[in-house]
Scaffold this motif. Structure first.
Motif, PDB file in Angstrom:
ATOM      1  N   GLY A 375       0.798  -1.218   0.000  1.00  0.00           N
ATOM      2  CA  GLY A 375       0.000   0.000   0.000  1.00  0.00           C
ATOM      3  C   GLY A 375       0.830   1.266   0.000  1.00  0.00           C
ATOM      4  N   ASN A 376       2.164   1.131  -0.090  1.00  0.00           N
ATOM      5  CA  ASN A 376       3.029   2.304  -0.188  1.00  0.00           C
ATOM      6  C   ASN A 376       2.820   2.990  -1.539  1.00  0.00           C
ATOM      7  OD1 ASN A 376       4.292   1.691   2.325  1.00  0.00           O
ATOM      8  ND2 ASN A 376       5.593   0.203   1.273  1.00  0.00           N
ATOM      9  N   VAL A 377       2.970   4.311  -1.564  1.00  0.00           N
ATOM     10  CA  VAL A 377       2.709   5.087  -2.778  1.00  0.00           C
ATOM     11  C   VAL A 377       3.937   5.918  -3.139  1.00  0.00           C
ATOM     12  CG1 VAL A 377       1.231   6.835  -3.863  1.00  0.00           C
ATOM     13  CG2 VAL A 377       0.262   5.214  -2.207  1.00  0.00           C
ATOM     14  N   ASN A 378       4.231   5.945  -4.430  1.00  0.00           N
ATOM     15  CA  ASN A 378       5.311   6.763  -4.984  1.00  0.00           C
ATOM     16  C   ASN A 378       4.707   7.786  -5.942  1.00  0.00           C
ATOM     17  OD1 ASN A 378       7.685   7.787  -6.190  1.00  0.00           O
ATOM     18  ND2 ASN A 378       7.808   6.074  -7.631  1.00  0.00           N
ATOM     19  N   VAL A 379       5.037   9.066  -5.743  1.00  0.00           N
ATOM     20  CA  VAL A 379       4.633  10.104  -6.692  1.00  0.00           C
ATOM     21  C   VAL A 379       5.828  10.892  -7.221  1.00  0.00           C
ATOM     22  CG1 VAL A 379       2.338  10.403  -5.681  1.00  0.00           C
ATOM     23  CG2 VAL A 379       4.230  11.837  -4.882  1.00  0.00           C
ATOM     24  N   SER A 380       7.005  10.708  -6.616  1.00  0.00           N
ATOM     25  CA  SER A 380       8.150  11.589  -6.902  1.00  0.00           C
ATOM     26  C   SER A 380       9.007  11.143  -8.073  1.00  0.00           C
ATOM     27  CB  SER A 380       9.048  11.713  -5.665  1.00  0.00           C
ATOM     28  OG  SER A 380       8.378  12.313  -4.600  1.00  0.00           O
ATOM     29  N   TYR A 381       9.308   9.853  -8.141  1.00  0.00           N
ATOM     30  CA  TYR A 381      10.239   9.340  -9.142  1.00  0.00           C
ATOM     31  C   TYR A 381       9.624   8.115  -9.805  1.00  0.00           C
ATOM     32  CZ  TYR A 381      13.460  11.981  -6.151  1.00  0.00           C
ATOM     33  OH  TYR A 381      14.065  12.953  -5.397  1.00  0.00           O
ATOM     34  N   PHE A 382       9.448   8.176 -11.126  1.00  0.00           N
ATOM     35  CA  PHE A 382       8.926   7.013 -11.827  1.00  0.00           C
ATOM     36  C   PHE A 382       9.305   7.124 -13.297  1.00  0.00           C
ATOM     37  CE2 PHE A 382       5.801  10.299 -11.313  1.00  0.00           C
ATOM     38  CZ  PHE A 382       5.241  10.483 -12.565  1.00  0.00           C
ATOM     39  N   GLY A 383       9.673   5.975 -13.864  1.00  0.00           N
ATOM     40  CA  GLY A 383      10.162   5.995 -15.242  1.00  0.00           C
ATOM     41  C   GLY A 383      11.377   6.899 -15.334  1.00  0.00           C
ATOM     42  N   ASN A 384      11.334   7.809 -16.263  1.00  0.00           N
ATOM     43  CA  ASN A 384      12.427   8.771 -16.417  1.00  0.00           C
ATOM     44  C   ASN A 384      12.071  10.116 -15.804  1.00  0.00           C
ATOM     45  OD1 ASN A 384      15.063   9.274 -17.411  1.00  0.00           O
ATOM     46  ND2 ASN A 384      14.212  10.463 -19.113  1.00  0.00           N
ATOM     47  N   ARG A 385      10.992  10.166 -15.047  1.00  0.00           N
ATOM     48  CA  ARG A 385      10.510  11.430 -14.505  1.00  0.00           C
ATOM     49  C   ARG A 385      10.991  11.645 -13.079  1.00  0.00           C
ATOM     50  NH1 ARG A 385       4.388  12.788 -16.053  1.00  0.00           N
ATOM     51  NH2 ARG A 385       5.199  14.800 -15.324  1.00  0.00           N
ATOM     52  N   MET A 386      11.234  12.907 -12.769  1.00  0.00           N
ATOM     53  CA  MET A 386      11.668  13.318 -11.448  1.00  0.00           C
ATOM     54  C   MET A 386      10.820  14.531 -11.068  1.00  0.00           C
ATOM     55  SD  MET A 386      15.448  14.670 -10.373  1.00  0.00           S
ATOM     56  CE  MET A 386      16.221  13.109 -10.758  1.00  0.00           C
ATOM     57  N   ASN A 387       9.758  14.300 -10.339  1.00  0.00           N
ATOM     58  CA  ASN A 387       8.783  15.359 -10.062  1.00  0.00           C
ATOM     59  C   ASN A 387       8.955  16.026  -8.703  1.00  0.00           C
ATOM     60  OD1 ASN A 387       7.573  14.872 -12.489  1.00  0.00           O
ATOM     61  ND2 ASN A 387       5.714  13.988 -11.661  1.00  0.00           N
TER      62      ASN A 387
END
Length: 518
Positions: A375-387
């Protein structure tokens, strides 16, 4: 207070300075000041080695100076911010270890200025515990070049906290609409009430310099002293913008009184949402609302929730809140982002976080990039994106009810027919994966906070229960194994009383949200 010209800036901003900016895209962006700093560097090779601190994103689609303009010149050595959505050169510089970079919670950055001085020790808070911000994880640091710890772990009387110590501001580059003869700053035509006052305080507390860009200096008895945003005693220099095009209210417009609350409108900012699975996600998510809820509306799909509330004629039953300081009214989304109208009231950005931290939000609507089996969530780093995390961590650790919304599989094609969902083409990227590489929301920690957590997707609804992430509803028309379980990187727990999502939300014309709000 002294009025300065463009050539004076080269003597104010020096090599190695920490620059404080309070802006959101181009709103409150002192664009002409930043442009003059760039020109000074192009002529003299100075200033360089700068640190930029900004709670929000100052990307401007190339309309005004932005981070990339400073980074590509090699002027910046370090950035401290919460979110970065459209600065590809800066992202590359971070990935290539060319600059130091920290992504820290937006609310912490916005409020730290008035908590970091010779009297106060910086921010001591639980915000960020057990996430990527916690120094036991990454400490908000984005690459190997970033070695200094700005966040430390504390235990005070058997309670865990994080201690944020950000560098003091040497030069505050701020913006207002007008200044009076005493240097008091007014923001009557701005679309965004920033944390500019707190940045000015921080700079002055350590003998820094405060420069404010305005449209003009006015001296009239009609000015209301209650409208002063930054007192003149905090302001060293006033810069009058020579060109109004560098004092834009929003990316979409130079100035419209509707977006600063000086006028109202009977027109919708956004057209009604098209009927598709994105809309059905929002409809199902909205069914978790209660009468009188104050709703934190996040970015991504949930930024469109205000549109749905108006379409369903329930906007008077709840109050949407944007963490930038907008309360109520119509919140624009997509290409109309930032175009907020008919709001109930506005607060300064830092005051809005005071509201959130003190339980002012009853339910948060947040997006997700990845969710794992715990149930942990990631919104900052995914694929080649760094948000970066933006205000996601602040909000998700400050409310008792959270609704995460998004598609189950990225880039899949689904269609709705006869109140049922059908998968036309499977997506290319799973969003539910065995383990996220970056934790912005820690499910185990959420359980200790007794938070109520739901995840609404186009195909299914999940609940974070004590025993684990549990599938509780499936969209009508789908096969549980083929269309849901096989499209996840793990098998979730399945509720014994697994239900079908309310079929009425798959009608093109709905109008039933009011029945769900109680």
């Amino acid at each position: 207070m002294e009025q300065i010209e463009r050539q004076d800036l080269q003597h104010i901003v020096k090599d190695g300075d920490v620059i404080g900016v309070a802006a959101l895209t181009v709103s409150n962006l002192p664009a002409e000041l930043l442009r003059n700093v760039l020109e000074a560097y192009d002529k003299t090779g100075s200033p360089k080695g700068l640190t930029f601190i900004n709670a929000n994103d100052i990307s401007s689609m190339g309309i005004e100076p932005e981070l990339d303009d400073f980074v590509e010149r090699g002027m910046i050595s370090r950035i401290i911010m919460s979110i970065m959505t459209a600065s590809p050169k800066t992202a590359d510089a971070i990935k290539n270890n060319e600059i130091e970079a920290y992504f820290l919670p937006q609310g912490v950055i916005a409020t730290h200025y008035r908590q970091t001085n010779s009297i106060l020790p910086g921010v001591i808070t639980k915000i960020g515990l057990n996430t990527t911000i916690d120094p036991r994880y990454k400490g908000g640091r984005t690459n190997d070049k970033t070695t200094e710890q700005l966040v430390t772990f504390l235990n005070i009387e058997s309670e865990d906290y994080l201690h944020y110590q950000l560098p003091p501001v040497d030069v505050a580059l701020l913006r207002g609409t007008y200044a009076d003869a005493q240097g008091n700053i007014y923001v009557s035509q701005e679309a965004y009430l920033s944390e500019g006052y707190s940045i000015a305080l921080n700079a002055k507390s350590t003998h820094g310099t405060v420069v404010v860009q305005v449209k003009e200096i006015i001296d009239t008895p009609d000015l209301n002293p209650d409208d002063v945003f930054i007192p003149g005693s905090l302001v060293d220099y006033i810069y009058v913008a020579g060109d109004s095009k560098h004092h834009r209210q929003l990316i979409q417009t130079h100035y419209d009184p509707v977006f600063s609350g000086e006028a109202t409108t009977n027109e919708r900012i956004d057209p009604p949402l098209p009927f598709n699975t994105r809309k059905t996600i929002l409809r199902r998510a909205a069914q978790f609302l209660n009468e009188g809820d104050t709703i934190s509306i996040g970015f991504g799909i949930n930024n469109e929730l205000s549109n749905l509330l108006y379409e369903e004629n329930v906007e008077h039953q709840v109050q949407p809140v944007q963490d930038i300081g907008i309360f109520g009214g119509f919140i624009g989304s997509g290409k109309h982002f930032g175009m907020n109208a008919n709001f109930d009231f506005r607060l300064r950005h830092d005051q809005t976080w005071d509201f959130i931290y003190n339980g002012g939000i009853s339910v948060a609507y947040l997006s997700f990039a990845e969710i794992d089996q715990y149930g942990n969530v990631n919104v900052s780093y995914f694929g080649n994106r760094m948000n970066g995390c933006g205000g996601f961590i602040d909000i998700s650790q400050s409310v008792q009810r959270i609704i995460f919304s998004g598609s189950l599989v990225a880039r899949s094609q689904l269609t709705i027919k006869d109140e049922q969902l059908e998968v036309i083409e499977e997506g290319t990227t799973q969003k539910f994966i065995p383990e996220v590489s970056n934790i912005d929301f820690n499910a185990s920690y959420a359980k200790t906070l007794n938070q109520e957590v739901y995840i609404v997707t186009d195909r299914a609804v999940f609940e974070l229960r004590n025993e684990g992430l549990t599938l509780i509803e499936i969209a009508p028309g789908l096969n549980l194994e083929k269309d849901v379980i096989q499209q996840m990187g793990f098998k979730p727990l399945i509720a014994k009383d697994l239900k079908t999502i309310d079929h009425t939300i798959y009608q093109e014309q709905w109008g039933l949200l009011a029945q769900s709000i109680h």
